[in-house]
Design a protein around this motif. Sequence first.
Motif, mmCIF file in Angstrom:
data_model
loop_
_atom_site.group_PDB
_atom_site.id
_atom_site.type_symbol
_atom_site.label_atom_id
_atom_site.label_comp_id
_atom_site.label_asym_id
_atom_site.label_seq_id
_atom_site.Cartn_x
_atom_site.Cartn_y
_atom_site.Cartn_z
ATOM 1 N N ALA A 18 0.842 -1.204 0.000
ATOM 2 C CA ALA A 18 0.000 0.000 0.000
ATOM 3 C C ALA A 18 0.877 1.253 0.000
ATOM 4 O O ALA A 18 0.559 2.251 -0.657
ATOM 5 N N GLY A 19 1.979 1.217 0.748
ATOM 6 C CA GLY A 19 2.907 2.351 0.746
ATOM 7 C C GLY A 19 3.563 2.538 -0.614
ATOM 8 O O GLY A 19 3.785 3.663 -1.065
ATOM 9 N N ILE A 20 3.873 1.412 -1.280
ATOM 10 C CA ILE A 20 4.413 1.473 -2.647
ATOM 11 C C ILE A 20 3.391 2.145 -3.556
ATOM 12 O O ILE A 20 3.738 3.016 -4.377
ATOM 13 N N TYR A 21 2.142 1.735 -3.410
ATOM 14 C CA TYR A 21 1.079 2.336 -4.231
ATOM 15 C C TYR A 21 0.984 3.840 -3.997
ATOM 16 O O TYR A 21 0.870 4.625 -4.955
ATOM 17 N N LEU A 22 1.028 4.248 -2.730
ATOM 18 C CA LEU A 22 0.885 5.673 -2.408
ATOM 19 C C LEU A 22 2.010 6.494 -3.041
ATOM 20 O O LEU A 22 1.756 7.557 -3.619
ATOM 21 N N VAL A 23 3.235 5.998 -2.935
ATOM 22 C CA VAL A 23 4.372 6.714 -3.530
ATOM 23 C C VAL A 23 4.210 6.790 -5.045
ATOM 24 O O VAL A 23 4.429 7.843 -5.657
ATOM 25 N N ALA A 24 3.818 5.680 -5.658
ATOM 26 C CA ALA A 24 3.635 5.672 -7.108
ATOM 27 C C ALA A 24 2.531 6.632 -7.532
ATOM 28 O O ALA A 24 2.672 7.387 -8.496
ATOM 29 N N ARG A 25 1.428 6.614 -6.790
ATOM 30 C CA ARG A 25 0.282 7.445 -7.158
ATOM 31 C C ARG A 25 0.580 8.933 -7.014
ATOM 32 O O ARG A 25 0.119 9.757 -7.817
ATOM 33 N N LEU A 26 1.352 9.306 -5.994
ATOM 34 C CA LEU A 26 1.604 10.719 -5.734
ATOM 35 C C LEU A 26 2.907 11.230 -6.348
ATOM 36 O O LEU A 26 3.267 12.383 -6.148
ATOM 37 N N THR A 27 3.607 10.376 -7.072
ATOM 38 C CA THR A 27 4.839 10.813 -7.737
ATOM 39 C C THR A 27 4.624 12.021 -8.652
ATOM 40 O O THR A 27 5.445 12.955 -8.639
ATOM 41 N N PRO A 28 3.559 12.083 -9.457
ATOM 42 C CA PRO A 28 3.375 13.274 -10.308
ATOM 43 C C PRO A 28 3.208 14.574 -9.522
ATOM 44 O O PRO A 28 3.422 15.656 -10.069
ATOM 45 N N ILE A 29 2.837 14.469 -8.245
ATOM 46 C CA ILE A 29 2.628 15.667 -7.421
ATOM 47 C C ILE A 29 3.939 16.112 -6.771
ATOM 48 O O ILE A 29 4.279 17.302 -6.767
ATOM 49 N N PHE A 30 4.690 15.168 -6.235
ATOM 50 C CA PHE A 30 5.850 15.518 -5.404
ATOM 51 C C PHE A 30 7.204 15.372 -6.099
ATOM 52 O O PHE A 30 8.208 15.850 -5.566
ATOM 53 N N ALA A 31 7.250 14.702 -7.246
ATOM 54 C CA ALA A 31 8.550 14.332 -7.819
ATOM 55 C C ALA A 31 9.379 15.517 -8.288
ATOM 56 O O ALA A 31 10.574 15.360 -8.552
ATOM 57 N N PHE A 32 8.781 16.708 -8.391
ATOM 58 C CA PHE A 32 9.546 17.866 -8.844
ATOM 59 C C PHE A 32 10.474 18.409 -7.755
ATOM 60 O O PHE A 32 11.297 19.273 -8.026
ATOM 61 N N HIS A 33 10.307 17.918 -6.533
ATOM 62 C CA HIS A 33 11.162 18.369 -5.430
ATOM 63 C C HIS A 33 12.284 17.349 -5.215
ATOM 64 O O HIS A 33 12.044 16.138 -5.181
ATOM 65 N N GLY A 34 13.492 17.838 -5.031
ATOM 66 C CA GLY A 34 14.625 16.947 -4.838
ATOM 67 C C GLY A 34 14.506 16.072 -3.610
ATOM 68 O O GLY A 34 15.044 14.950 -3.585
ATOM 69 N N ALA A 35 13.795 16.549 -2.578
ATOM 70 C CA ALA A 35 13.634 15.755 -1.358
ATOM 71 C C ALA A 35 12.906 14.446 -1.641
ATOM 72 O O ALA A 35 13.215 13.418 -1.037
ATOM 73 N N TRP A 36 11.947 14.482 -2.552
ATOM 74 C CA TRP A 36 11.203 13.262 -2.910
ATOM 75 C C TRP A 36 12.158 12.220 -3.490
ATOM 76 O O TRP A 36 12.142 11.050 -3.088
ATOM 77 N N PHE A 37 13.007 12.648 -4.416
ATOM 78 C CA PHE A 37 13.980 11.744 -5.031
ATOM 79 C C PHE A 37 14.931 11.162 -3.997
ATOM 80 O O PHE A 37 15.120 9.944 -3.906
ATOM 81 N N TRP A 38 15.541 12.038 -3.187
ATOM 82 C CA TRP A 38 16.573 11.590 -2.258
ATOM 83 C C TRP A 38 16.006 10.704 -1.149
ATOM 84 O O TRP A 38 16.574 9.659 -0.825
ATOM 85 N N ILE A 39 14.897 11.132 -0.536
ATOM 86 C CA ILE A 39 14.353 10.383 0.602
ATOM 87 C C ILE A 39 13.933 8.987 0.174
ATOM 88 O O ILE A 39 14.295 7.979 0.808
ATOM 89 N N ILE A 40 13.173 8.900 -0.909
ATOM 90 C CA ILE A 40 12.656 7.600 -1.336
ATOM 91 C C ILE A 40 13.786 6.700 -1.833
ATOM 92 O O ILE A 40 13.882 5.527 -1.451
ATOM 93 N N SER A 41 14.653 7.249 -2.678
ATOM 94 C CA SER A 41 15.735 6.435 -3.245
ATOM 95 C C SER A 41 16.688 5.942 -2.163
ATOM 96 O O SER A 41 17.048 4.761 -2.123
ATOM 97 N N LEU A 42 17.087 6.842 -1.274
ATOM 98 C CA LEU A 42 18.082 6.492 -0.267
ATOM 99 C C LEU A 42 17.506 5.570 0.801
ATOM 100 O O LEU A 42 18.110 4.554 1.158
#
Length: 810
Positions: A255-279
């Motif tokens: 479910a958490g995977i789904y939430l991140v995938a679903r909200l990626t178009p909203i938050f992915a423009f911020h570098g924090a989204w990339f770094w926090i999730i990837s790391l």
Amino acid sequence: MSSLHLAIFSPFLMAILIPFIFKLFRKLHIGWFVLILPSILFLFFLSKIPLIKDGGVFKATLNWIPSFDINFVAYLDGLGLLFTLLITGIGSLVVLYSIFYLDKNKEKLHNFYVYLLLFMGAMLGVVLSDNLIVLYTFWELTSFSSFLLIGYWNTRERSRYGAQKSMLITVFGGLSMLGGFILLSIMTGSFSIHEIMLQSNTLISNEWFLPALILVLLGAFTKSAQFPFYIWLPDAMEAPTPVSAYLHSATMVKAGIYLVARLTPIFAFHGAWFWIISLIGIITMCWASFNAVKQTDLKGILAFSTVSQLGLIMSLLGLGSASLHYDFLSKNIYMGAIVAAVFHLINHATFKGSLFMVAGIVDHETGTRDIRKLGGLMYVMPITFTIAVVGTLSMAGLPPFNGFLSKEMFFTSVLNVLQMNIFQMETWGILFPILAWLGSVFTFIYSILLLLKTFTGKLQEEKLDKKPHEAPLGMLFSPIVLGALVIIFGFFPNILSRNILEPAVASILPNLLQENDRFAVHIRFWHGFNLELLMTIGVVVVGLLLYLTLKKWGNIYSIFPKRFTLNRFYEKGIDITEKGSYSFTRRLMNGSIRSYLIYIFIFFIGIVTFTLFKKDAIKMDTTNLAPIGIYEITLAVIIILGSLTILGAKSRLTSIIALGAVGYTVSLFYILFRAPDLALTQLVIETVSTALFLLAFYHLPQLSRKEEHIGFKLTNALISIGVGLVITIVAISAHSNKMFDSIAKYYIENTHDKAGGGNLVNVILVDFRGFDTMFEISVLGIAALGIYGMIKLRLSNQKKQQRRMADENK
């Protein structure tokens, strides 16, 4: 109601019917009835593939609270379709497996299937909700139903502990996520996910954007067991194996995977989204795979393996979000991470679901899951061994199984990181391929460990609780189907490409793919001799060496002090919280009604005063008020004197008389204001209450001399004056800040024509506010029943005591 809403609500409706079906068909296993629903739902969602793969969506709206922009908008697109197929498809196989796994004569099956259906409906609600508040409602319902499922064997202490732990951690994340959703609504004026997506380019400059991002990720990380919140998942393995196969491999933890995938178009423009999730994802993958090697319980190994694989998928989603920062040709490179994430999500559900079922079969047929007692089962359980070979080799990322393909795509994605020139990846990007390779080495080790320690070597029958034998075909059918899918998706991965993968990726990156139609998924088994293949060979070689020398380096796990583990911090935190709460509660709840009233009134004064000043609501407007005459002043003076008399009276009788005088004076106000009905009502109530007071005090003991003269208390005086002033200011300000016309005119005009009455007050109470009056009467009736029950209980206890004393005297 649309078919989509019916599909979501049908598991809840079925859950209501389960107890009745269970009573009617006691001789049959109720699982056969339950199996019908997820099978029908799976076929229903399967039939939507032609619509979804061509770019279509299925949307339906059910009004809920439209005034607050909260409607149940069901939205089925590629991503939603993928998850609904997992929820219903794996759900059908799990129900079939549970029919043979759970004994209908020993287990409370009606409870089990009610909980399972609640969870299934909640997960469908999560992945099909377009409204954030509706999504949150179903999200918390998944936590509640999983709590019930994990604690199904509630007589076991470890089951209760695991259920409580999962509930506390996931609900904490859910509440944080709710805060993020509210901030998104404040920024955009909407709770609709797709409407918020349209404003994603402008949100990044908002001051609330980063807090919303962090709060949402807390919800996703706690549910998907990311570091450091993963500690609840191993303890959740106390649940029955069908629950583990369903919740902890294919659905809830994703479910958490789904939430991140679903909200990626909203938050992915911020570098924090990339770094926090990837790391966080790559750290979780590496750390959990390292810890899986030291486990001795089959489900313990699979639990840490699940955490590791979830971290892998999460890191891919983070890396794939970088595709939004490049032109399309470059985006194709980084978009591969999203494709890999979606593909591995499917692969993980197949091989991990089958392996959990294998662990359940081994436990069911041998009486243990301890790999130190197991061994040699390949000779007595050949079919189970074959399924385990397929599942573990796929989990290890070896050909020709589907896990190998998505693992190679994972290596490709982390190597592509080295080409990035954003978010300082040119310096820190090297961490990703290194950690990915290390995590894959330990993944290989625990996969081989699970397979060889369980099925090869010498059969230790003397250490087993049961004589081992092959499981019945009914229990084997579900893992055989999942194992077959592992092989099919390995040899023919592109049967998923056009139908499932492309629509899902298009849902995660809608804006990107609308710009260009060249996007297509084509998965090849052989890519030639490249760096990814060399990394895989290195994983196998190093993994085998480490496995063979495990006894020599295995002591490294004992170096970490237990008092510094995350579980230890959790338990210490719970202990401190419990003791602190108990101490705080004892200080507040001291048995003194005066103390309780002080807390209530101080809080009331503080919060109301703060609100009045914060909203600049203090106002006094005397326009349209009748002039104050001598009669009103006289009555007000009498009320004040009566009130002061009550405070200064030295006897109860004097206080009661003064209180009655205040009440009767209030009734005179009603007469002056031409409200004879209210005056009559006030006189009746005052008379009855005064009589009741006199009757009650007649039966109370006399005041002692110490009690007769109660000293002056400054605290009481200040609080009473404060409450009085605040209420007065609120009343005056409320009259002076009228935002709407008085409703009195409506009552006056419609009392006779619409209600058919002549007495305005009675008509308001009985007709216009009839339900309000009815509920007030109901409350009084319930209170009366409670009082009657208490009196009767007390009299009954007194009679029992009298009989006991009489018997003792005899």
